[in-house]
Design a protein around this motif. Structure first.
Motif, PDB file in Angstrom:
ATOM      1  N   VAL A 111       3.097 108.086  23.102  1.00  0.00           N
ATOM      2  CA  VAL A 111       4.385 107.874  23.756  1.00  0.00           C
ATOM      3  C   VAL A 111       4.493 106.361  23.890  1.00  0.00           C
ATOM      4  O   VAL A 111       3.967 105.772  24.836  1.00  0.00           O
ATOM      5  N   THR A 112       5.132 105.748  22.895  1.00  0.00           N
ATOM      6  CA  THR A 112       5.114 104.286  22.796  1.00  0.00           C
ATOM      7  C   THR A 112       5.740 103.600  24.002  1.00  0.00           C
ATOM      8  O   THR A 112       5.329 102.499  24.363  1.00  0.00           O
ATOM      9  N   THR A 113       6.690 104.244  24.647  1.00  0.00           N
ATOM     10  CA  THR A 113       7.330 103.660  25.826  1.00  0.00           C
ATOM     11  C   THR A 113       6.302 103.286  26.890  1.00  0.00           C
ATOM     12  O   THR A 113       6.439 102.279  27.570  1.00  0.00           O
ATOM     13  N   PHE A 114       5.247 104.104  27.017  1.00  0.00           N
ATOM     14  CA  PHE A 114       4.232 103.880  28.050  1.00  0.00           C
ATOM     15  C   PHE A 114       2.858 103.566  27.479  1.00  0.00           C
ATOM     16  O   PHE A 114       1.897 103.395  28.233  1.00  0.00           O
ATOM     17  N   VAL A 119       6.150 117.152  27.462  1.00  0.00           N
ATOM     18  CA  VAL A 119       6.725 115.958  26.866  1.00  0.00           C
ATOM     19  C   VAL A 119       7.669 116.457  25.782  1.00  0.00           C
ATOM     20  O   VAL A 119       7.333 117.347  25.004  1.00  0.00           O
ATOM     21  N   LEU A 120       8.876 115.879  25.741  1.00  0.00           N
ATOM     22  CA  LEU A 120       9.928 116.401  24.879  1.00  0.00           C
ATOM     23  C   LEU A 120      10.393 115.363  23.861  1.00  0.00           C
ATOM     24  O   LEU A 120      10.470 114.173  24.162  1.00  0.00           O
ATOM     25  N   GLU A 177      11.681 111.677  17.991  1.00  0.00           N
ATOM     26  CA  GLU A 177      11.386 110.626  18.959  1.00  0.00           C
ATOM     27  C   GLU A 177      11.090 111.257  20.314  1.00  0.00           C
ATOM     28  O   GLU A 177      11.820 112.143  20.766  1.00  0.00           O
ATOM     29  N   ILE A 178      10.047 110.786  20.970  1.00  0.00           N
ATOM     30  CA  ILE A 178       9.749 111.256  22.322  1.00  0.00           C
ATOM     31  C   ILE A 178      10.705 110.548  23.265  1.00  0.00           C
ATOM     32  O   ILE A 178      10.701 109.320  23.356  1.00  0.00           O
ATOM     33  N   VAL A 179      11.540 111.336  23.939  1.00  0.00           N
ATOM     34  CA  VAL A 179      12.617 110.750  24.727  1.00  0.00           C
ATOM     35  C   VAL A 179      12.671 111.230  26.176  1.00  0.00           C
ATOM     36  O   VAL A 179      13.435 110.694  26.971  1.00  0.00           O
ATOM     37  N   VAL A 194      14.894 117.953  33.146  1.00  0.00           N
ATOM     38  CA  VAL A 194      14.521 116.992  32.118  1.00  0.00           C
ATOM     39  C   VAL A 194      14.768 115.583  32.647  1.00  0.00           C
ATOM     40  O   VAL A 194      15.874 115.244  33.071  1.00  0.00           O
ATOM     41  N   PHE A 195      13.711 114.763  32.631  1.00  0.00           N
ATOM     42  CA  PHE A 195      13.800 113.357  32.998  1.00  0.00           C
ATOM     43  C   PHE A 195      13.789 112.530  31.720  1.00  0.00           C
ATOM     44  O   PHE A 195      12.768 112.479  31.025  1.00  0.00           O
ATOM     45  N   PRO A 196      14.888 111.841  31.382  1.00  0.00           N
ATOM     46  CA  PRO A 196      14.838 110.904  30.259  1.00  0.00           C
ATOM     47  C   PRO A 196      13.814 109.808  30.578  1.00  0.00           C
ATOM     48  O   PRO A 196      13.666 109.403  31.738  1.00  0.00           O
ATOM     49  N   LEU A 197      13.080 109.351  29.564  1.00  0.00           N
ATOM     50  CA  LEU A 197      12.032 108.349  29.800  1.00  0.00           C
ATOM     51  C   LEU A 197      12.586 107.075  30.417  1.00  0.00           C
ATOM     52  O   LEU A 197      11.877 106.401  31.177  1.00  0.00           O
TER      53      LEU A 197
END
Length: 128
Positions: free
Chosen positions: A42-45, A71-72, A78-80, A98-101
Motif C-alpha cells: 500500500v504505497t500511500t503508507f 483493504v480495497l 489501485e489500492i484506494v 469504506v474509508f478512502p485512504l
C-alpha cells in the motif's frame, strides 16, 4: 460478519429507503474489490496489506472509531480504501463502511481521521 451484513441489508431494504439512493450507494461501493494478496504494498503508507489488517482507526480526539477489516482496490487495481466496522457494541449493530485512504493519516501503529462522527456515519456502506 457477512451474515450480519446480509441481515442489515434486508432490514434496510424493508425500511422504505428510496431505490434511487440505494442503487447509487450500492454501485459506488461494489466498485471496490478486496485485496487478497497480503504481501501487496500500500504505497500511500509504505506498508503491506497484511500490515494494515486490524489496525485501529481513531478520530482526531483519540476516540476509537473502528479497525481495518479489508483493504480495497478499484477496478484499475489501485489500492484506494479500507473497510472498517464502526458503531455497535461487541459486534452487534455495527456497520461496515469504506474509508478512502485520503481520509486517513498514519500515526504510529494506528490510523487517524479528521472525520467527525456524523461524517463517518455518512460514509459509504460496504456491500459484498
Amino acid at each position: 460478519m457477512r451474515t450480519i451484513l446480509a441481515a442489515v441489508a434486508i432490514l434496510a431494504a424493508g425500511t422504505g429507503l428510496s431505490s434511487a439512493q440505494d442503487a447509487t450507494t450500492t454501485s459506488a461501493v461494489s466498485a471496490y474489490t478486496e485485496v487478497e494478496d497480503g504481501a501487496m504494498m500500500v504505497t500511500t503508507f509504505n506498508l503491506t496489506v497484511d500490515d494494515l489488517d486490524d489496525m485501529d482507526i481513531v478520530g482526531a480526539n483519540g476516540d476509537e472509531i473502528g479497525e481495518v477489516d479489508d483493504v480495497l482496490m478499484n477496478a484499475s487495481g489501485e489500492i484506494v480504501a479500507v473497510s472498517a466496522e464502526v458503531g455497535g457494541f461487541l459486534g452487534i449493530g455495527d456497520t461496515e463502511v469504506v474509508f478512502p485512504l485520503d481520509q486517513l493519516t498514519l500515526q504510529g501503529d494506528e490510523f487517524v481521521t479528521s472525520l467527525t462522527k456524523e461524517q463517518v456515519e455518512a460514509l459509504e456502506e460496504r456491500v459484498d
